[in-house]
Design an enzyme around this catalytic site. Sequence first.
Site, mmCIF file in Angstrom:
data_model
loop_
_atom_site.group_PDB
_atom_site.id
_atom_site.type_symbol
_atom_site.label_atom_id
_atom_site.label_comp_id
_atom_site.label_asym_id
_atom_site.label_seq_id
_atom_site.Cartn_x
_atom_site.Cartn_y
_atom_site.Cartn_z
ATOM 1 N N GLY A 61 53.539 57.572 9.570
ATOM 2 C CA GLY A 61 54.644 58.324 10.151
ATOM 3 C C GLY A 61 54.942 57.875 11.569
ATOM 4 O O GLY A 61 56.093 57.899 12.027
ATOM 5 N N ASN A 62 53.899 57.408 12.267
ATOM 6 C CA ASN A 62 54.097 56.900 13.628
ATOM 7 C C ASN A 62 54.887 55.601 13.645
ATOM 8 O O ASN A 62 55.469 55.240 14.667
ATOM 9 C CB ASN A 62 52.738 56.683 14.315
ATOM 10 C CG ASN A 62 52.078 57.993 14.703
ATOM 11 O OD1 ASN A 62 52.746 58.919 15.128
ATOM 12 N ND2 ASN A 62 50.777 58.081 14.537
ATOM 13 N N LYS A 165 43.610 66.426 11.172
ATOM 14 C CA LYS A 165 44.841 65.670 10.994
ATOM 15 C C LYS A 165 45.817 65.928 12.132
ATOM 16 O O LYS A 165 46.253 67.054 12.359
ATOM 17 C CB LYS A 165 45.491 66.046 9.659
ATOM 18 C CG LYS A 165 46.847 65.395 9.404
ATOM 19 C CD LYS A 165 46.729 63.903 9.253
ATOM 20 C CE LYS A 165 48.085 63.269 8.944
ATOM 21 N NZ LYS A 165 48.005 61.801 8.896
ATOM 22 N N LYS A 253 47.606 60.619 4.425
ATOM 23 C CA LYS A 253 48.383 59.756 3.536
ATOM 24 C C LYS A 253 47.617 58.499 3.140
ATOM 25 O O LYS A 253 47.842 57.934 2.068
ATOM 26 C CB LYS A 253 49.725 59.397 4.171
ATOM 27 C CG LYS A 253 49.698 58.433 5.332
ATOM 28 C CD LYS A 253 50.036 57.019 4.930
ATOM 29 C CE LYS A 253 50.077 56.051 6.086
ATOM 30 N NZ LYS A 253 49.159 56.166 7.177
ATOM 31 N N LYS A 314 41.889 55.413 8.003
ATOM 32 C CA LYS A 314 42.489 54.222 7.403
ATOM 33 C C LYS A 314 41.407 53.283 6.877
ATOM 34 O O LYS A 314 41.508 52.742 5.762
ATOM 35 C CB LYS A 314 43.379 53.499 8.424
ATOM 36 C CG LYS A 314 44.515 54.345 8.976
ATOM 37 C CD LYS A 314 45.363 53.570 9.955
ATOM 38 C CE LYS A 314 46.336 54.476 10.695
ATOM 39 N NZ LYS A 314 47.173 55.285 9.815
#
Length: 356
Positions: A61-62, A165, A253, A314
Amino acid sequence: MIATSRYSLRKAASQLTRAASATFPSPSPSSSPSSSSSSLPSRSYSTTPPLNDRIVIAVGGNALQRRGERLTIENMLKAAADMAPTIASLAKEHELVLTHGNGPQVGELALERSAATFDVLGAESMGQIGYVLAQALSSAGCHSAPIICQVVVDPQHEAFRDPSKFVGPIYGAKEATALSQSLGWVMKPDGEYFRRVVPSPPPQEILQIDAIRTLLENSPDLLPIACGGGGIPVSRIPSNPQTLTGVEAVIDKDRCGAKLANELDADGYIILTDGGGIWQNFGKPDAREMQLATPEYLLGTKAGKNFPGSMGPKIQAAIDFVHDSKRPGAWAAIGDLKDAAKIFDNEEGTLIKEDV
């Protein structure tokens, strides 16, 4: 372990394709499906032959809102337009599924609508970002199909006791303290600033997985956009499991993307960031971006442990995909969005494989 030389994913994909073709020749009219002895999961296609490989790409999203920029639809459209040609180009060579984050966007929506729950806000952000990406991809000649996805989580998971988050914008220390005291938000450091954190339980079940698979196998010209923001968090009512209820959380995500990639039997999983791949000795004078690494090396060195709200998930998602994959030679990669095309030739980013 880590390696010092770059590794070409295009070459590896070509080798896998040739190997698969040799092992699984096109069936003749007289051949029997039961005659195949391989354990490699099969894929069915109703119209055109498959592309080289199946890849799930996760965009943060960033990446749709670079640090220092205001979170506006105009800036999101601009960022998506900058990204779209790269994704569209990759879609011509590979069978892609695109997923995306929603941290900044869902946090901004929460500021605007404080009475709304995060499952509803997640659905809203999924539609918003899906539209932005679909518009940009269409302009680049790539047709896509955003899918609203519900993802089952355990509402009793320990993640609800330790929110992690990041959502929403960044704040200075004084503003973060004031918001925490006035609104009851949990705030944690994000670099030199602070951001709100919410529970982020792991995904257990992607309810629309069959719809995504159907698109891949029957509509090869459509790029599915799925599990945006980690999907809408829901749980099953114990007394009536077919009944769903929303959950106040934001699923990571990258973890959901890894599960999506494994359930779709993907060959590769790419996590695109706004800060490059995995760095060895991050923050030190001898810091360098790792080219290749095994899951065992990353686990052994606890890579990303100092960044539980950003790079840590990640790296763990990449490890999970490689460990859990049933595909031979499955790989994951982490790299900067602007370097997406170069990741396939291992010119940029970090590649994670078992057999480095």
